[in-house]
Design a protein around this motif. Structure first.
Motif, PDB file in Angstrom:
ATOM      1  N   UNK A 156     -71.634  31.405 -48.032  1.00 25.76           N
ATOM      2  CA  UNK A 156     -71.315  30.142 -48.706  1.00 25.76           C
ATOM      3  C   UNK A 156     -71.826  28.951 -47.906  1.00 25.76           C
ATOM      4  N   UNK A 157     -71.839  29.078 -46.584  1.00 24.24           N
ATOM      5  CA  UNK A 157     -72.316  27.982 -45.736  1.00 24.24           C
ATOM      6  C   UNK A 157     -73.793  27.707 -45.980  1.00 24.24           C
ATOM      7  N   UNK A 158     -74.597  28.751 -46.108  1.00 25.61           N
ATOM      8  CA  UNK A 158     -76.024  28.592 -46.378  1.00 25.61           C
ATOM      9  C   UNK A 158     -76.238  27.966 -47.754  1.00 25.61           C
ATOM     10  N   UNK A 159     -75.445  28.408 -48.724  1.00 24.08           N
ATOM     11  CA  UNK A 159     -75.556  27.858 -50.078  1.00 24.08           C
ATOM     12  C   UNK A 159     -75.228  26.362 -50.083  1.00 24.08           C
ATOM     13  N   UNK A 160     -74.149  25.987 -49.389  1.00 26.40           N
ATOM     14  CA  UNK A 160     -73.748  24.576 -49.330  1.00 26.40           C
ATOM     15  C   UNK A 160     -74.792  23.727 -48.619  1.00 26.40           C
ATOM     16  N   UNK A 161     -75.345  24.260 -47.541  1.00 25.92           N
ATOM     17  CA  UNK A 161     -76.371  23.508 -46.817  1.00 25.92           C
ATOM     18  C   UNK A 161     -77.651  23.389 -47.642  1.00 25.92           C
ATOM     19  N   UNK A 162     -77.954  24.400 -48.423  1.00 27.85           N
ATOM     20  CA  UNK A 162     -79.116  24.337 -49.302  1.00 27.85           C
ATOM     21  C   UNK A 162     -78.927  23.243 -50.351  1.00 27.85           C
ATOM     22  N   UNK A 209     -72.516  10.768 -52.658  1.00 26.02           N
ATOM     23  CA  UNK A 209     -71.080  11.092 -52.644  1.00 26.02           C
ATOM     24  C   UNK A 209     -70.890  12.609 -52.707  1.00 26.02           C
ATOM     25  N   UNK A 210     -71.658  13.280 -53.568  1.00 24.58           N
ATOM     26  CA  UNK A 210     -71.605  14.744 -53.659  1.00 24.58           C
ATOM     27  C   UNK A 210     -72.038  15.365 -52.333  1.00 24.58           C
ATOM     28  N   UNK A 211     -73.075  14.787 -51.722  1.00 28.30           N
ATOM     29  CA  UNK A 211     -73.581  15.251 -50.422  1.00 28.30           C
ATOM     30  C   UNK A 211     -72.452  15.280 -49.394  1.00 28.30           C
ATOM     31  N   UNK A 212     -71.644  14.220 -49.359  1.00 24.76           N
ATOM     32  CA  UNK A 212     -70.535  14.137 -48.410  1.00 24.76           C
ATOM     33  C   UNK A 212     -69.401  15.089 -48.788  1.00 24.76           C
ATOM     34  N   UNK A 213     -69.084  15.149 -50.071  1.00 29.91           N
ATOM     35  CA  UNK A 213     -67.980  16.012 -50.526  1.00 29.91           C
ATOM     36  C   UNK A 213     -68.257  17.487 -50.239  1.00 29.91           C
ATOM     37  N   UNK A 214     -69.532  17.878 -50.273  1.00 26.27           N
ATOM     38  CA  UNK A 214     -69.877  19.274 -49.980  1.00 26.27           C
ATOM     39  C   UNK A 214     -69.481  19.659 -48.553  1.00 26.27           C
ATOM     40  N   UNK A 217     -66.131  21.367 -48.223  1.00 21.92           N
ATOM     41  CA  UNK A 217     -66.019  22.750 -48.701  1.00 21.92           C
ATOM     42  C   UNK A 217     -66.470  23.779 -47.669  1.00 21.92           C
ATOM     43  N   UNK A 218     -67.041  23.292 -46.571  1.00 24.03           N
ATOM     44  CA  UNK A 218     -67.583  24.222 -45.577  1.00 24.03           C
ATOM     45  C   UNK A 218     -66.467  24.927 -44.817  1.00 24.03           C
ATOM     46  N   UNK A 219     -66.615  26.234 -44.596  1.00 21.33           N
ATOM     47  CA  UNK A 219     -65.588  26.998 -43.871  1.00 21.33           C
ATOM     48  C   UNK A 219     -65.330  26.459 -42.464  1.00 21.33           C
ATOM     49  N   UNK A 220     -66.396  25.977 -41.801  1.00 19.98           N
ATOM     50  CA  UNK A 220     -66.259  25.486 -40.432  1.00 19.98           C
ATOM     51  C   UNK A 220     -66.314  23.956 -40.412  1.00 19.98           C
ATOM     52  N   UNK A 221     -65.438  23.336 -41.168  1.00 24.26           N
ATOM     53  CA  UNK A 221     -65.409  21.869 -41.256  1.00 24.26           C
ATOM     54  C   UNK A 221     -64.975  21.264 -39.924  1.00 24.26           C
ATOM     55  N   UNK A 222     -65.735  20.271 -39.447  1.00 23.56           N
ATOM     56  CA  UNK A 222     -65.351  19.528 -38.248  1.00 23.56           C
ATOM     57  C   UNK A 222     -65.463  18.039 -38.562  1.00 23.56           C
ATOM     58  N   UNK A 223     -64.488  17.281 -38.098  1.00 24.03           N
ATOM     59  CA  UNK A 223     -64.436  15.848 -38.381  1.00 24.03           C
ATOM     60  C   UNK A 223     -65.637  15.123 -37.786  1.00 24.03           C
TER      61      UNK A 223
END
Length: 270
Positions: A156-162, A209-214, A217-223
């Motif tokens: 999912x991380x690769x998909x989100x980054x794509x 805005x979508x770019x930021x919201x994605x 959704x990342x499993x390894x979210x860091x502030x």
């Protein structure tokens, strides 16, 4: 200053600047996926971009229009020839499956430039398709190439980054198309030609805005990374806001194309 601008024009027109942008995005993929630095992938992307972009920009001038070769033009051809052999050198160091992706990118470049169907235009002149084609190509080279060569799992991380990378390149291209409104033929049916400048900018803001919201959704979210991406998105939004057909060529060909490098610097110093 005269010689400075001549050098700057050569740097831009030879596609060195856009190659650094591609290299920066490949490095960002390494960083965000915690992949070890892969020299063949990074330099294949860098030198391959110079060869591919120069082929796209200058093939028709030489092959069809038979434009007289100036000293700068000859220097660009010479640089492209050298970069072709360096690209080939790094190509042979890639994994087999990555080589296939590289061949696919080459085919797309040729298809983009040379019409395969007699009496038909090439893909570059197909109405409205250019921006999507460029975005897909950049995702393939700057995300999928490093991922596949490292045998990283397609999660999912690769998909989100794509998706994020596609949005990023798409917004960058929207800025280019806004500035190029004064030059683009109407038959190209670019997004600003069809929507108008204001609606195109609004579309870019929505995508950012979508770019930021994605990121959320990342499993390894860091502030920290989220805030860096937020700052980068705001800067990209400002470049979108101030884009207009009155801007000179350096606004997009130098400053806008510098943004991926700026993003990499932000991530490195963090």
């Amino acid at each position: 200053m005269k010689y400075f601008y001549k050098l700057l024009d050569f740097y831009i027109e030879s596609s060195l600047h856009v190659a650094f942008a591609v290299y920066a995005l490949i490095r960002i993929t390494f960083l965000k996926l915690n992949l070890a630095y892969d020299e063949p992938v990074a330099y294949f992307g860098f030198y391959g971009t110079i060869v591919g972009y120069n082929f796209i920009k200058y093939d028709e001038l030489v092959r069809v229009r038979r434009v007289a070769l100036s000293k700068r033009f000859k220097a660009i051809i010479g640089l492209s020839f050298i970069c072709f052999w360096i690209t080939l050198y790094y190509f042979w160091q890639l994994e087999t499956i990555t080589k296939l992706l590289g061949i696919g990118a080459l085919f797309l470049t040729v298809l983009y430039t040379i019409p395969f169907i007699p009496n038909k235009s090439n893909m570059r002149n197909w109405s409205g398709i250019k921006i999507f084609l460029v975005a897909v190509a950049w995702v393939a080279v700057t995300v999928w190439l490093p991922v596949i060569n490292a045998h990283y799992p397609i999660d999912i991380l690769v998909v989100l980054k794509s998706l994020q990378r596609f949005i990023l390149v798409f917004v960058l291209m929207l800025i280019f198309e806004i500035v190029d409104l004064q030059f683009d033929d109407l038959y190209l049916k670019t997004i600003p030609q069809q929507l108008g400048e204001k609606k195109t900018k609004f579309l870019a803001y929505i995508l950012l805005v979508v770019f930021i919201l994605l990121d959320l959704l990342k499993p390894e979210f860091t502030l920290k990374v989220f805030l860096i991406n937020l700052v980068f998105s705001i800067i990209l939004g400002l470049f979108t806001y101030y884009a207009s057909k009155k801007r000179n060529k350096y606004y997009t060909s130098f400053w806008v194309e510098s943004l991926p490098v700026f993003w990499l610097v932000l991530l490195l110093i963090s």
